[in-house]
Design an enzyme around this catalytic site. Sequence first.
Site, short mmCIF file in Angstrom:
data_model
loop_
_atom_site.label_atom_id
_atom_site.label_comp_id
_atom_site.label_asym_id
_atom_site.label_seq_id
_atom_site.Cartn_x
_atom_site.Cartn_y
_atom_site.Cartn_z
N HIS A 146 -7.96 1.22 -1.63
CA HIS A 146 -7.77 0.29 -2.75
C HIS A 146 -9.10 -0.25 -3.28
O HIS A 146 -9.19 -1.42 -3.68
CB HIS A 146 -6.82 -0.84 -2.34
N SER A 172 0.84 -1.20 0.00
CA SER A 172 0.00 0.00 0.00
C SER A 172 0.88 1.25 0.00
O SER A 172 1.73 1.40 -0.86
CB SER A 172 -0.97 -0.03 1.18
#
Length: 305
Positions: free
Chosen positions: A190, A86
Amino acid sequence: MLVLVAPGQGAQTPGFLTPWLDLPGAAERLAAWSDAIGLDLAHYGTQADADAIRDTAVAQPLLVAAGLLSAAALGDVTPGAVAGHSVGEITAAAFAGVLDDTAALTLVRKRGLAMADAAAITRTGMSALLGGDPDTTVAHLEKLGLTPANVNGAGQIVAAGTLEQLAALEADKPEGVRRVVALKVAGAFHTVHMAPAVEALAAAAEDLAPADPRVTYVSNRDGQTVASGTEVVSRLVGQVANPVRWDLCMETFQKLGATALIEVCPGGTLTGLAKRALPGVTTLALKTPDDLDAARELIAEHGAA
């Protein structure tokens, strides 16, 4: 072959930067970064409580700064490959020389603010699912309208969506899943919920002058290696609204011949996954400066300096 990795949001804990600021030059470096991005990183890393550092706009630059500080403390290390989970991909981009430290922190500050704004539109969150068959779990999540936002391997998938969808998941777990654990994040990262942040980050990326990676850079979009700095930045932008495939990153580490993996501060999450998914690979998490000597020994054995 040594792999250097950087964790994502949720790894931060109150006061975790405190011991690192005793290292020579660390406090001065953090102060300069704080001035550059308009955020008191030392305050948030040493004094702020859990709620304050859960704020996306704070957590993301704090994590990148911690990763850069701890990596710098290792000395002049050349890993065989780098990757990040991430927001940790921005840290990894700095490790690879795609961005300098100030550019990385400037970008992540804008990323955090844009994602915080996107998260404020709808009440969303993320939960980790432990155990179960991946295909069965993904199908179940999709039935509930949830996104498998992080496919982490080692029996872990992170679901993301609205709080109502996550509550439904708690009441109706996929077959074989042992536990559903709510994560300390402020939104459904996401996923399509972050689409507004992509546009803001794309605009911010236009000011960058990325270099091509100096070491092998593994992208968490698909586990592929990326040799172009421009492509790395493009993936950093799109990654905000697309799933993280850490399982594929670990498969690539294995194909590259990884023998050791060091996770920068605040380490623990990715080394835990690697212990289960990469048998035979020596792992080490940089939690405090007390871990530096062991890390340097690992580098001497598995990496280049």
